[in-house]
Design an enzyme around this catalytic site. Structure first.
Site, PDB file in Angstrom:
ATOM      1  CB  ILE A 104       5.409  -3.926   5.081  1.00  0.00           C
ATOM      2  CG1 ILE A 104       6.025  -4.829   6.196  1.00  0.00           C
ATOM      3  CG2 ILE A 104       6.090  -4.186   3.384  1.00  0.00           C
ATOM      4  CD1 ILE A 104       7.400  -4.205   6.052  1.00  0.00           C
ATOM      5  CB  CYS A 105       3.848  -1.004   1.897  1.00  0.00           C
ATOM      6  SG  CYS A 105       3.999  -0.241  -0.201  1.00  0.00           S
ATOM      7  CB  THR A 106      -0.035   1.436   1.868  1.00  0.00           C
ATOM      8  OG1 THR A 106      -0.518  -0.030   1.629  1.00  0.00           O
ATOM      9  CG2 THR A 106       0.277   2.526   1.028  1.00  0.00           C
TER      10      THR A 106
END
Length: 321
Positions: A104-106
């Site tokens: 998720i995301c970074t």
């Protein structure tokens, strides 16, 4: 039916929504399906972690004691910038054992550092995609979609896109009806496709500094069906076509033609999703002129024709209660 197990990796400075968003989706799906996902959380030492917003999360166990899960979920957050080397080592050794590897995301930065993304198409939060591509040249970074699937890898962009990805995984596991039930409970859209851009055209570009160019941007958004040629837009801005095209790109970062294409496509998608209007009517309303022109635009950008897009993402009318 037995639900897949989910292990969520925790670390200091994790983004709390990257954790709780997908967890709420999986937990809700377990209730809707009548058999709970086995959701576990784990940190390196089993100690509580402090999220980037100041919340404290208490893991179920340490990573060393965690059993190999079906789905390993790696969230993002500021803690991915300078990660603990022990976490990278654990991911390098244990992540390949999972049947499905989710970031998720970074969180993509952690997987990339562990060498788990080489040769794969991935995405992440728009703010780190350039760094991801620069620091890990063996990784094929696509900064546009809100989530990407590539084999056992499933990767999302920013925080709320993690919910979209989790819903897509639930639909993969147990079908659209269960995923739709969860989406309704959480009051989110099920139909946001993975290849939806992280930004709308209006957000993807800068707002022009000069008022005539800002007026042109607004005009395009409000009148996608109109004459939006460079000549017509230049006349509206009281500039020569050549000067207008150069100034528009300098101030917004996108050519006028590209901007018009994105606005028209977004409007067509919204009408297909939210209205019963026919494809021919929508093609005229969005400035395509003919259904075939709109079909070509959809296939080029989204990989599916308008009729197929509507079949997948049209919101059904809910009966009144």
């Amino acid at each position: 039916m037995t639900q897949p197990s989910v292990l969520v990796v925790l670390f200091d400075d994790v983004q709390s929504l990257d954790v709780t968003g997908p967890v709420e989706v999986f937990a809700g799906a377990g209730k809707a399906a009548g058999s709970a996902y086995e959701i576990r959380t784990a940190s390196l030492d089993g100690a509580p972690v402090r999220t980037s917003s100041g919340l404290t999360l208490v893991p179920d166990s340490c990573l060393a004691d965690a059993a190999a899960p079906h789905t390993l979920l790696v969230p993002g957050g500021n803690g991915t910038r300078t990660p603990d080397p022990r976490l990278i080592d654990w991911l390098r050794t244990h992540a390949p054992r999972a049947e499905r590897l989710v970031s998720i995301c970074t969180g993509a930065l952690l997987l990339a550092e562990a060498g788990l993304l080489d040769g794969h198409r991935v995405t992440s939060h728009w703010a780190v995609c350039e760094r991801l591509a620069r620091d890990y040249p063996a990784v094929e970074v696509d900064p546009d979609p809100i989530f990407v699937r590539d084999g056992k890898l499933a990767m999302s962009a920013g925080v709320t896109a993690g919910i979209d990805l989790a819903l897509a995984l639930v639909e993969e596991d147990h079908g659209r009806d269960i995923a739709l039930t969860v989406a309704r409970h959480l009051v989110v859209f099920l139909r946001r496709p993975g290849n939806q851009a992280q930004f709308s055209a209006q957000l993807a570009v800068q707002t022009a500094r000069r008022e005539p160019l800002r007026d042109v941007q607004q005009h395009i958004t409000e009148h996608p069906e109109g004459d939006l040629s460079v000549e017509a837009l230049a006349a509206r801005a009281r500039l020569s076509p050549r000067h207008f095209a150069r100034a528009f790109q300098e101030e917004t970062g996108m050519t006028p033609g590209r901007y018009v294409e994105r606005v028209r496509l977004e409007q067509a998608r919204r009408l297909l999703e939210d209205t019963p209007d026919g494809v021919e009517e929508i093609s005229r309303a969005c400035g395509y002129g003919t259904p075939e022109a709109m079909r070509r635009a959809f296939v080029k950008v989204l990989g599916s024709a308008p009729a197929e897009y509507r079949r997948r993402f049209h919101a059904p009318v809910q009966p009144a209660h």
